[in-house]
Design an enzyme around this catalytic site. Structure first.
Site, mmCIF file in Angstrom:
data_model
loop_
_atom_site.group_PDB
_atom_site.id
_atom_site.type_symbol
_atom_site.label_atom_id
_atom_site.label_comp_id
_atom_site.label_asym_id
_atom_site.label_seq_id
_atom_site.Cartn_x
_atom_site.Cartn_y
_atom_site.Cartn_z
ATOM 1 C CB ALA A 168 4.216 12.809 -10.830
ATOM 2 C CG ASP B 27 4.796 14.459 -14.636
ATOM 3 O OD1 ASP B 27 4.998 13.428 -14.234
ATOM 4 O OD2 ASP B 27 5.328 15.565 -14.279
ATOM 5 C CD1 TRP C 180 6.522 20.321 -9.525
ATOM 6 C CD2 TRP C 180 7.493 19.069 -10.983
ATOM 7 N NE1 TRP C 180 7.904 19.749 -9.031
ATOM 8 C CE2 TRP C 180 8.351 19.122 -9.922
ATOM 9 C CE3 TRP C 180 7.957 18.688 -12.473
ATOM 10 C CZ2 TRP C 180 9.346 18.331 -9.882
ATOM 11 C CZ3 TRP C 180 9.166 17.868 -12.180
ATOM 12 C CH2 TRP C 180 10.126 17.586 -11.097
ATOM 13 C CE LYS D 104 5.751 13.370 -6.024
ATOM 14 N NZ LYS D 104 6.721 13.369 -7.093
#
Length: 393
Positions: free
Chosen positions: A210, A208, A127, A243
């Site tokens: 997410a 991570d 990312w 999200k």
């Protein structure tokens, strides 16, 4: 003072948004911005979140600070959601943060305090904001092999060989699921191999996560993280509610740490909260309170899970539909990987010139590395889109 400043480097995605906004074509298509969109191109408020907001409005009687750790009941619910029963919770600590990015930044400060000489290794690619966030804490960063652009798959052998050469104490950033920007995830078998290497080498995973719930399901998407938590003595993780609860602008996330024992975990949590005190003083509450209300209520949680599952299924359907349309238009299997990958993003494997032509000649906006937002795909225009993509090859 300000006369010495130089203009900030332009953000590629924000520039893309501006170009899209100014494009007068009625058939233009935005596949660049990384937020979930429904079939109407709208980022909705989930039903359970709307109901939780109503309850919060009726029940909340103060706006006083909750403390450095944030909403501890939210933290507890998120701990269960992310880790399940995979780890001894006496060794696990959670601190609320402003979104997943805030959690990453807070954990970066913890690394700086505990081992500023460590190198933080991130997958190539990752990312785009990972490295800037880590470097903002003055940490050293480097990359390890992850994605093979030629095959649109994980370079797992190269990844493992690289990690085996790292010194003990270094940090390894991993995407828990739905790898951004490639959509190429590790298999369960690969997670198990990876866990063994990290444990053997004394490397500290920094996960991570997410997009939990956007790949194969809530528990399935957390399986890799849970495997690591069962195998290594220390671990860090950053979770986001942006999200899977669609609370993007309200910023709700959690920084997790796993210590060797309860005492070390307590000390590390104190340092983590101290970092938050410097960075933002106190975490925001609204979205975290709504998430907590949802997860504590059986009916609301069931409705949230149902809507999340519908979101996940829709993205899988769009992936399959685009892959099939591209197979027809290109008369090849070149793009079949799109259906096999998971999450909101994949890379088409186009060159920079092909991405530019797609935008200028056909009004299709994707990021320069050919990353596109799966959720932005128009379900009723996949054949048309596929034809435009093939036209620039």
């Amino acid at each position: 003072m300000f006369d010495t400043l130089k203009p900030a480097a332009p953000d590629a995605i924000l520039m893309l948004m501006g170009l899209y906004r100014d494009d007068p074509r009625s058939d233009k298509l935005d596949l660049g911005v990384g937020v979930y969109k429904d079939a109407q191109g709208h980022t909705p408020i989930m039903r359970a979140v709307r109901e939780a907001e109503k309850r919060l409005f009726e029940e909340q009687n103060t706006k006083a600070y909750l403390g450095l750790a944030g909403d501890v009941r939210f933290n507890a619910q998120m701990t269960d959601l992310v880790f399940g029963g995979s780890v001894d919770k006496t060794r696990l600590r959670a601190v609320q943060a402003p979104g997943g990015s805030g959690a990453i930044r807070m954990l970066a400060e913890l690394i700086k305090v505990t081992n500023s000489d460590a190198t933080v290794w991130v997958p190539d690619p990752t990312w785009p904001n990972h490295i800037p966030i880590l470097r903002s804490a003055t940490l050293k960063t480097a990359t390890y092999p992850y994605f093979d652009a030629a095959t649109s798959s994980v370079r797992f052998d190269a990844m493992i060989d690289a990690l085996k050469a790292l010194p003990a104490g270094d940090i390894v950033v991993l995407h828990g699921c739905c790898h951004n920007p490639t959509g190429a995830d590790l298999t369960i078998e690969q997670w198990n191999v990876l866990a063994g290497v990290l444990a053997e080498r004394g490397l500290i995973p920094f996960v991570d996560i997410a997009y939990q719930g956007f790949g194969d399901g809530l528990d399935e998407d957390a399986a890799g993280l849970r495997i690591l938590a069962d195998a290594v003595p220390e671990l860090m993780a950053a979770a986001s509610c942006s999200k899977n609860f669609s609370v993007y602008r309200d910023r709700a996330g959690v920084a997790f740490l796993l210590g060797r024992n309860s005492g070390e975990a307590d000390i590390a949590q104190g340092q983590l909260q101290g970092a938050g005190r410097v960075l933002w003083s106190m975490p925001p509450d609204h979205a975290a309170a709504c998430v907590r209300i949802i997860l504590e209520d059986e009916a609301l949680a069931a409705d949230w899970r149902a809507e999340l599952e519908a979101t996940r299924s829709r993205m899988l359907g769009l992936r399959q539909g685009l892959a099939e349309a591209l197979r027809r238009q290109s008369n090849s299997a070149r793009f079949d990987f799109i259906a096999d990958q998971r999450g909101m993003f994949s890379r088409l494997g186009l060159s920079g010139d092909e991405v530019k032509r797609l935008r200028e000649e056909h009004g299709v906006y994707i990021v320069g590395d050919s990353r596109f937002n799966v959720a932005g795909l128009p379900g009723d225009r996949l054949e048309e889109l596929a034809a435009k993509i093939v036209a620039v090859l």
